[in-house]
Motif scaffolding. Structure first.
Motif, PDB file in Angstrom:
ATOM      1  N   VAL A 168     -39.914  40.578  45.014  1.00 30.48           N
ATOM      2  CA  VAL A 168     -39.611  39.234  45.496  1.00 30.48           C
ATOM      3  C   VAL A 168     -39.732  38.262  44.334  1.00 30.48           C
ATOM      4  O   VAL A 168     -40.595  38.407  43.462  1.00 30.48           O
ATOM      5  CB  VAL A 168     -40.557  38.833  46.655  1.00 30.48           C
ATOM      6  CG1 VAL A 168     -42.020  38.838  46.208  1.00 30.48           C
ATOM      7  CG2 VAL A 168     -40.164  37.483  47.240  1.00 30.48           C
ATOM      8  N   ALA A 169     -38.828  37.273  44.309  1.00 26.44           N
ATOM      9  CA  ALA A 169     -38.828  36.253  43.260  1.00 26.44           C
ATOM     10  C   ALA A 169     -38.532  34.894  43.875  1.00 26.44           C
ATOM     11  O   ALA A 169     -37.780  34.801  44.853  1.00 26.44           O
ATOM     12  CB  ALA A 169     -37.779  36.574  42.192  1.00 26.44           C
ATOM     13  N   PRO A 170     -39.115  33.823  43.349  1.00 26.66           N
ATOM     14  CA  PRO A 170     -38.766  32.487  43.837  1.00 26.66           C
ATOM     15  C   PRO A 170     -37.356  32.109  43.400  1.00 26.66           C
ATOM     16  O   PRO A 170     -37.009  32.247  42.225  1.00 26.66           O
ATOM     17  CB  PRO A 170     -39.817  31.585  43.177  1.00 26.66           C
ATOM     18  CG  PRO A 170     -40.234  32.332  41.941  1.00 26.66           C
ATOM     19  CD  PRO A 170     -40.137  33.780  42.282  1.00 26.66           C
ATOM     20  N   VAL A 171     -36.555  31.671  44.352  1.00 24.81           N
ATOM     21  CA  VAL A 171     -35.194  31.208  44.077  1.00 24.81           C
ATOM     22  C   VAL A 171     -34.984  29.927  44.877  1.00 24.81           C
ATOM     23  O   VAL A 171     -35.182  29.912  46.098  1.00 24.81           O
ATOM     24  CB  VAL A 171     -34.134  32.261  44.465  1.00 24.81           C
ATOM     25  CG1 VAL A 171     -32.723  31.683  44.341  1.00 24.81           C
ATOM     26  CG2 VAL A 171     -34.270  33.499  43.587  1.00 24.81           C
TER      27      VAL A 171
ATOM     28  N   LEU B  37     -27.960  35.880  38.357  1.00 23.51           N
ATOM     29  CA  LEU B  37     -29.219  35.214  38.675  1.00 23.51           C
ATOM     30  C   LEU B  37     -30.168  35.134  37.486  1.00 23.51           C
ATOM     31  O   LEU B  37     -31.176  34.433  37.545  1.00 23.51           O
ATOM     32  CB  LEU B  37     -29.919  35.919  39.836  1.00 23.51           C
ATOM     33  CG  LEU B  37     -29.550  35.475  41.254  1.00 23.51           C
ATOM     34  CD1 LEU B  37     -30.455  36.145  42.265  1.00 23.51           C
ATOM     35  CD2 LEU B  37     -29.633  33.963  41.398  1.00 23.51           C
ATOM     36  N   GLY B  38     -29.878  35.846  36.427  1.00 23.62           N
ATOM     37  CA  GLY B  38     -30.666  35.707  35.220  1.00 23.62           C
ATOM     38  C   GLY B  38     -31.855  36.642  35.120  1.00 23.62           C
ATOM     39  O   GLY B  38     -32.132  37.446  36.018  1.00 23.62           O
ATOM     40  N   PRO B  39     -32.619  36.553  34.005  1.00 23.92           N
ATOM     41  CA  PRO B  39     -33.634  37.558  33.680  1.00 23.92           C
ATOM     42  C   PRO B  39     -34.879  37.552  34.549  1.00 23.92           C
ATOM     43  O   PRO B  39     -35.666  38.503  34.482  1.00 23.92           O
ATOM     44  CB  PRO B  39     -33.972  37.231  32.218  1.00 23.92           C
ATOM     45  CG  PRO B  39     -33.637  35.776  32.072  1.00 23.92           C
ATOM     46  CD  PRO B  39     -32.446  35.557  32.932  1.00 23.92           C
ATOM     47  N   ASP B  40     -35.123  36.503  35.348  1.00 23.48           N
ATOM     48  CA  ASP B  40     -36.268  36.545  36.259  1.00 23.48           C
ATOM     49  C   ASP B  40     -36.050  37.573  37.368  1.00 23.48           C
ATOM     50  O   ASP B  40     -37.007  38.147  37.892  1.00 23.48           O
ATOM     51  CB  ASP B  40     -36.505  35.173  36.899  1.00 23.48           C
ATOM     52  CG  ASP B  40     -37.175  34.205  35.939  1.00 23.48           C
ATOM     53  OD1 ASP B  40     -37.852  34.673  35.008  1.00 23.48           O
ATOM     54  OD2 ASP B  40     -37.012  32.981  36.113  1.00 23.48           O
ATOM     55  N   VAL B  41     -34.799  37.797  37.726  1.00 27.81           N
ATOM     56  CA  VAL B  41     -34.445  38.771  38.765  1.00 27.81           C
ATOM     57  C   VAL B  41     -33.849  40.028  38.141  1.00 27.81           C
ATOM     58  O   VAL B  41     -34.247  41.148  38.456  1.00 27.81           O
ATOM     59  CB  VAL B  41     -33.471  38.154  39.785  1.00 27.81           C
ATOM     60  CG1 VAL B  41     -32.911  39.222  40.730  1.00 27.81           C
ATOM     61  CG2 VAL B  41     -34.159  37.050  40.581  1.00 27.81           C
ATOM     62  N   ASN B  42     -32.898  39.861  37.265  1.00 29.33           N
ATOM     63  CA  ASN B  42     -32.188  40.992  36.672  1.00 29.33           C
ATOM     64  C   ASN B  42     -32.845  41.458  35.374  1.00 29.33           C
ATOM     65  O   ASN B  42     -33.327  40.644  34.576  1.00 29.33           O
ATOM     66  CB  ASN B  42     -30.726  40.607  36.415  1.00 29.33           C
ATOM     67  CG  ASN B  42     -29.990  40.297  37.703  1.00 29.33           C
ATOM     68  OD1 ASN B  42     -30.043  41.059  38.661  1.00 29.33           O
ATOM     69  ND2 ASN B  42     -29.294  39.157  37.735  1.00 29.33           N
TER      70      ASN B  42
ATOM     71  N   ASP C 115     -30.671  25.857  45.408  1.00 27.09           N
ATOM     72  CA  ASP C 115     -29.418  25.842  44.647  1.00 27.09           C
ATOM     73  C   ASP C 115     -29.049  27.232  44.151  1.00 27.09           C
ATOM     74  O   ASP C 115     -28.057  27.391  43.440  1.00 27.09           O
ATOM     75  CB  ASP C 115     -29.537  24.893  43.446  1.00 27.09           C
ATOM     76  CG  ASP C 115     -29.622  23.433  43.872  1.00 27.09           C
ATOM     77  OD1 ASP C 115     -28.959  23.071  44.854  1.00 27.09           O
ATOM     78  OD2 ASP C 115     -30.372  22.667  43.228  1.00 27.09           O
ATOM     79  N   GLY C 116     -29.867  28.231  44.508  1.00 24.12           N
ATOM     80  CA  GLY C 116     -29.591  29.590  44.096  1.00 24.12           C
ATOM     81  C   GLY C 116     -29.996  29.876  42.670  1.00 24.12           C
ATOM     82  O   GLY C 116     -29.405  30.740  42.008  1.00 24.12           O
ATOM     83  N   GLU C 117     -31.035  29.195  42.170  1.00 22.33           N
ATOM     84  CA  GLU C 117     -31.504  29.389  40.803  1.00 22.33           C
ATOM     85  C   GLU C 117     -32.903  29.988  40.822  1.00 22.33           C
ATOM     86  O   GLU C 117     -33.790  29.491  41.520  1.00 22.33           O
ATOM     87  CB  GLU C 117     -31.516  28.052  40.055  1.00 22.33           C
ATOM     88  CG  GLU C 117     -30.143  27.396  39.957  1.00 22.33           C
ATOM     89  CD  GLU C 117     -30.219  25.958  39.479  1.00 22.33           C
ATOM     90  OE1 GLU C 117     -31.308  25.353  39.616  1.00 22.33           O
ATOM     91  OE2 GLU C 117     -29.213  25.453  38.984  1.00 22.33           O
ATOM     92  N   ALA C 118     -33.101  31.060  40.065  1.00 21.62           N
ATOM     93  CA  ALA C 118     -34.409  31.706  40.003  1.00 21.62           C
ATOM     94  C   ALA C 118     -35.425  30.783  39.336  1.00 21.62           C
ATOM     95  O   ALA C 118     -35.114  30.089  38.372  1.00 21.62           O
ATOM     96  CB  ALA C 118     -34.306  33.024  39.250  1.00 21.62           C
ATOM     97  N   GLY C 119     -36.673  30.801  39.873  1.00 19.95           N
ATOM     98  CA  GLY C 119     -37.694  29.887  39.373  1.00 19.95           C
ATOM     99  C   GLY C 119     -38.926  30.571  38.837  1.00 19.95           C
ATOM    100  O   GLY C 119     -39.961  29.931  38.658  1.00 19.95           O
ATOM    101  N   GLY C 120     -38.848  31.871  38.574  1.00 20.36           N
ATOM    102  CA  GLY C 120     -40.002  32.598  38.065  1.00 20.36           C
ATOM    103  C   GLY C 120     -39.769  34.084  38.164  1.00 20.36           C
ATOM    104  O   GLY C 120     -38.850  34.545  38.843  1.00 20.36           O
TER     105      GLY C 120
END
Length: 322
Positions: free
Chosen positions: A202-205, A161-166, A208-213
């Motif tokens: 909590v993070a916006p996703v 999910l990338g660095p916005d989540v991980n 399409d399952g892509e983190a947005g912030g």
């Protein structure tokens, strides 16, 4: 650290241990679920799912598909690819028995440790955590996608999910809230420096399952205490009820099941309340997971009456007035 040691550390966090109206591919499932319909409803006595879902090893981290005909869960049983894998069991109807579980295979599982499966309301996204190489930190959250929501073995290769989540820390235990009041999509998960000091974020996703912030702490549900675990959030589809497990003060056992509510998705969460008996017990009760219609609660427990160290249990409730 040896693979055996890593497995024991990872299992420490694991084992402290639809909708009303017309089907719309899961999108909008929260519209028909109203908070007041569950205001006075009570959960039934939990029932052990039995074999073949449960076994003599640890079975846990379960989540139902939106149609409740598939059960995704984590198990250390023989036949997997790594220390613990994600498996799926199907049933022909809501009244049919669960069939023999099948390992999800290499697009999802790895030689490492996979956990915390959670499906989107439309059935096209599978979120889970893994300690596989190539992540941001010691344990990351991944997403796999499929076109056919009825094909439980049709998941494509999982992506981070990338660095916005991980982060360089430990992330796990996610829940995707796809259709709340404001129409946005958010991903609730836990983060901490290790497998004990976990708090809810909590993070916006997007769909399409892509983190947005970047993720933010859900402060009213978290302790920020290195000895306290607040983990595995699971939300009702309208975003106004959340379940998680915790070893915070007031627990009956090693960890208990807790619940919080809010008036709207724009309001803060209420002070968490222990679900109490019969859902929480003097054993270890963890990994709560709501069905998408909010009538079924799946969780893992080490209580008496199981087949192994940790088993999967189910409780149900009827909306008020039904």
């Amino acid at each position: 650290m040896s693979q055996v040691s890593r497995r024991l550390v990872f299992l420490a966090v694991l084992a402290p241990l639809a909708a009303c109206g017309t089907e719309t591919d899961g999108v909008g499932v929260g519209v028909g679920i109203q908070a007041e319909r569950f205001a006075s409803s009570e959960w039934s006595e939990p029932v052990n799912l039995g074999a073949p879902v449960n076994s003599s090893v640890n079975d846990m981290n379960a989540a139902l598909s939106p149609d409740e005909l598939s059960l995704y869960f984590v198990s250390g049983r023989a036949g997997g690819l790594g220390g613990v894998d994600i498996w799926v069991s199907r049933r022909a109807s809501l009244d049919s028995p669960w069939e023999d579980p099948v390992d999800l295979g290499p697009n999802v599982n790895s030689p490492g440790l996979e956990a915390s499966p959670s499906l989107s309301a439309d059935g096209h996204l599978l979120f889970f955590s893994s300690d596989r190489p190539g992540g941001q930190g010691s344990n990351d959250i991944y997403v796999a996608r499929r076109t056919d929501k009825k094909d439980d073995l049709g998941w494509g290769p999982a992506v981070n999910l990338g660095p916005d989540v991980n982060t360089a820390a430990f992330e796990a235990g996610g829940w995707y809230l796809q259709s709340a009041e404001e129409g946005s999509a958010n991903f609730y998960f836990v983060r901490g420096p290790n497998t004990v000091a976990l708090d809810i974020y909590v993070a916006p996703v997007n769909t399409d399952g892509e983190a947005g912030g970047p993720a933010v702490l859900v402060a009213e549900l978290s302790n920020l205490n290195p000895a306290i675990t607040d983990a595995h959030p699971s939300l009702r589809a309208d975003g106004r009820e959340i379940y998680f497990y915790s070893n915070r003060a007031g627990s009956l056992g090693a960890s208990d099941l807790w619940r919080s509510t809010r008036q709207s998705v724009h309001e803060p969460w209420s002070p968490p309340e222990n679900l109490g008996a019969p859902l929480s017990s003097t054993a270890n009760d963890v990994h709560p997971s709501l069905s998408h219609d909010a009538r079924t609660l799946i969780f893992a427990s080490t209580r008496a009456g199981g087949l192994g160290g940790s088993d999967i249990w189910m409780a149900t409730r009827t909306p008020s007035g039904h």
